[in-house]
Design a protein around this motif. Structure first.
Motif, mmCIF file in Angstrom:
data_model
loop_
_atom_site.group_PDB
_atom_site.id
_atom_site.type_symbol
_atom_site.label_atom_id
_atom_site.label_comp_id
_atom_site.label_asym_id
_atom_site.label_seq_id
_atom_site.Cartn_x
_atom_site.Cartn_y
_atom_site.Cartn_z
ATOM 1 N N ASN A 79 -16.749 34.701 22.191
ATOM 2 C CA ASN A 79 -16.032 35.791 22.875
ATOM 3 C C ASN A 79 -14.908 36.345 22.006
ATOM 4 O O ASN A 79 -14.700 37.567 21.952
ATOM 5 C CB ASN A 79 -15.473 35.310 24.221
ATOM 6 C CG ASN A 79 -16.565 35.087 25.249
ATOM 7 O OD1 ASN A 79 -17.636 35.672 25.158
ATOM 8 N ND2 ASN A 79 -16.296 34.234 26.220
ATOM 9 N N LEU A 80 -14.173 35.457 21.332
ATOM 10 C CA LEU A 80 -13.085 35.907 20.464
ATOM 11 C C LEU A 80 -13.612 36.725 19.285
ATOM 12 O O LEU A 80 -12.987 37.706 18.870
ATOM 13 C CB LEU A 80 -12.267 34.718 19.970
ATOM 14 C CG LEU A 80 -11.396 34.026 21.022
ATOM 15 C CD1 LEU A 80 -10.765 32.755 20.452
ATOM 16 C CD2 LEU A 80 -10.326 34.969 21.551
ATOM 17 N N GLU A 81 -14.771 36.326 18.751
ATOM 18 C CA GLU A 81 -15.361 37.095 17.655
ATOM 19 C C GLU A 81 -15.739 38.496 18.130
ATOM 20 O O GLU A 81 -15.525 39.476 17.417
ATOM 21 C CB GLU A 81 -16.590 36.374 17.093
ATOM 22 C CG GLU A 81 -16.254 35.174 16.231
ATOM 23 C CD GLU A 81 -17.490 34.393 15.772
ATOM 24 O OE1 GLU A 81 -18.571 34.526 16.395
ATOM 25 O OE2 GLU A 81 -17.352 33.645 14.801
ATOM 26 N N LYS A 82 -16.314 38.592 19.333
ATOM 27 C CA LYS A 82 -16.662 39.910 19.883
ATOM 28 C C LYS A 82 -15.411 40.751 20.085
ATOM 29 O O LYS A 82 -15.383 41.947 19.748
ATOM 30 C CB LYS A 82 -17.404 39.751 21.211
ATOM 31 C CG LYS A 82 -18.818 39.257 21.066
ATOM 32 C CD LYS A 82 -19.474 39.059 22.423
ATOM 33 C CE LYS A 82 -20.837 38.408 22.287
ATOM 34 N NZ LYS A 82 -21.438 38.094 23.594
ATOM 35 N N GLU A 83 -14.349 40.143 20.661
ATOM 36 C CA GLU A 83 -13.094 40.869 20.871
ATOM 37 C C GLU A 83 -12.516 41.336 19.535
ATOM 38 O O GLU A 83 -12.018 42.465 19.429
ATOM 39 C CB GLU A 83 -12.074 39.976 21.588
ATOM 40 C CG GLU A 83 -12.346 39.761 23.061
ATOM 41 C CD GLU A 83 -11.306 38.863 23.713
ATOM 42 O OE1 GLU A 83 -10.134 38.869 23.272
ATOM 43 O OE2 GLU A 83 -11.670 38.152 24.669
ATOM 44 N N ASN A 84 -12.579 40.469 18.535
ATOM 45 C CA ASN A 84 -12.057 40.804 17.210
ATOM 46 C C ASN A 84 -12.825 41.991 16.622
ATOM 47 O O ASN A 84 -12.217 42.926 16.064
ATOM 48 C CB ASN A 84 -12.150 39.589 16.285
ATOM 49 C CG ASN A 84 -11.439 39.802 14.979
ATOM 50 O OD1 ASN A 84 -10.439 40.504 14.907
ATOM 51 N ND2 ASN A 84 -11.954 39.208 13.923
ATOM 52 N N ASN A 93 -11.224 45.573 15.786
ATOM 53 C CA ASN A 93 -11.324 46.168 14.444
ATOM 54 C C ASN A 93 -11.945 47.558 14.510
ATOM 55 O O ASN A 93 -11.513 48.464 13.786
ATOM 56 C CB ASN A 93 -12.134 45.264 13.508
ATOM 57 C CG ASN A 93 -11.351 44.041 13.090
ATOM 58 O OD1 ASN A 93 -10.135 44.007 13.168
ATOM 59 N ND2 ASN A 93 -12.057 43.018 12.648
ATOM 60 N N SER A 94 -12.935 47.737 15.373
ATOM 61 C CA SER A 94 -13.547 49.071 15.539
ATOM 62 C C SER A 94 -12.526 50.058 16.080
ATOM 63 O O SER A 94 -12.447 51.203 15.620
ATOM 64 C CB SER A 94 -14.735 48.994 16.488
ATOM 65 O OG SER A 94 -15.761 48.217 15.939
ATOM 66 N N LYS A 95 -11.731 49.631 17.063
ATOM 67 C CA LYS A 95 -10.698 50.504 17.627
ATOM 68 C C LYS A 95 -9.661 50.866 16.575
ATOM 69 O O LYS A 95 -9.227 52.017 16.482
ATOM 70 C CB LYS A 95 -10.028 49.830 18.822
ATOM 71 C CG LYS A 95 -10.920 49.749 20.044
ATOM 72 C CD LYS A 95 -10.253 48.998 21.183
ATOM 73 C CE LYS A 95 -11.190 48.825 22.369
ATOM 74 N NZ LYS A 95 -10.578 48.028 23.442
ATOM 75 N N ILE A 96 -9.249 49.872 15.789
ATOM 76 C CA ILE A 96 -8.261 50.120 14.727
ATOM 77 C C ILE A 96 -8.803 51.137 13.734
ATOM 78 O O ILE A 96 -8.096 52.069 13.324
ATOM 79 C CB ILE A 96 -7.872 48.801 14.021
ATOM 80 C CG1 ILE A 96 -7.044 47.923 14.957
ATOM 81 C CG2 ILE A 96 -7.128 49.061 12.714
ATOM 82 C CD1 ILE A 96 -6.796 46.515 14.439
ATOM 83 N N GLU A 97 -10.061 50.987 13.346
ATOM 84 C CA GLU A 97 -10.662 51.914 12.387
ATOM 85 C C GLU A 97 -10.743 53.321 12.971
ATOM 86 O O GLU A 97 -10.490 54.306 12.276
ATOM 87 C CB GLU A 97 -12.057 51.416 11.970
ATOM 88 C CG GLU A 97 -12.633 52.145 10.782
ATOM 89 C CD GLU A 97 -11.741 52.123 9.558
ATOM 90 O OE1 GLU A 97 -11.667 53.179 8.880
ATOM 91 O OE2 GLU A 97 -11.104 51.098 9.265
ATOM 92 N N LYS A 98 -11.076 53.426 14.248
ATOM 93 C CA LYS A 98 -11.125 54.736 14.897
ATOM 94 C C LYS A 98 -9.733 55.367 14.927
ATOM 95 O O LYS A 98 -9.570 56.564 14.665
ATOM 96 C CB LYS A 98 -11.685 54.625 16.312
ATOM 97 C CG LYS A 98 -11.790 55.988 16.985
ATOM 98 C CD LYS A 98 -12.511 55.957 18.271
ATOM 99 C CE LYS A 98 -12.625 57.266 18.981
ATOM 100 N NZ LYS A 98 -11.870 58.397 18.543
#
Length: 181
Positions: free
Chosen positions: A92-97, A101-106
């Motif tokens: 779950n933590l890997e999915k959240e991470n 990261n996708s949100k940060i890149e966006k």
């Protein structure tokens, strides 16, 4: 056995030294000496083969024990509820991470877009990119992160150095720069 080999080699060495002293002299290693030496070598080879076979057997036993131990440990870990919960938590933590990261890149992309729109370099960028597209060039311009100039890239976002440009592409860029001035 070591002392026996040492004595045989000393005897052979003595015969060789005598031969060196008198090269005309016929020298032969006595048959009993050769026989003893050959028997010792044969005995060593047999011992080596036996030891190699024993070593290989021990390696197979070791591998079987390792496989059993790994299987036993894996079974105990599967049966352990704390380990199962920890594994699920890690997943779950890997999915959240990854989502973060996708949100940060966006957000970074959005920030760059906003900076580019607010920059006074944008009109020239838009003009060049429009002209490049109309004449079918592989080029596009982007405003660099310092907002002091442009980056030349291929349409697929691969950066290009000026040295990679054809003579015609360089002339088109120079013409557009002169036209805007």
């Amino acid at each position: 056995m070591y002392l026996e080999i040492k004595n045989i080699l000393k005897s052979i060495n003595k015969l060789l030294e005598e031969k060196i002293q008198d090269t005309e002299k016929s020298t032969q290693i006595p048959l009993d000496l050769r026989s003893k030496f050959n028997n010792i070598v044969s005995s060593i080879n047999e011992s080596l083969q036996k030891n190699t076979k024993d070593y290989n057997n021990f390696q197979q036993i070791k591998q079987k024990i390792e496989n059993y131990a790994k299987s036993w440990i894996g079974q105990k870990l599967r049966d352990n509820k704390a380990c199962s919960k920890l594994k699920a938590t890690i997943s779950n933590l890997e999915k959240e991470n990854n989502n973060t990261n996708s949100k940060i890149e966006k957000i970074r992309t959005d920030i760059e877009s906003i900076k580019a729109k607010q920059s006074n370099l944008t009109p020239f960028l838009n003009l060049c990119n429009h002209k490049f597209k109309n004449i079918g060039l592989r080029l596009k311009l982007e405003i660099d992160s310092s907002e002091l100039g442009y980056l030349i890239k291929e349409i697929n976002n691969t950066p290009i150095h000026v040295s990679d440009l054809s003579e015609g592409e360089k002339r088109i860029l120079a013409f557009l720069i002169e036209t805007v001035k």
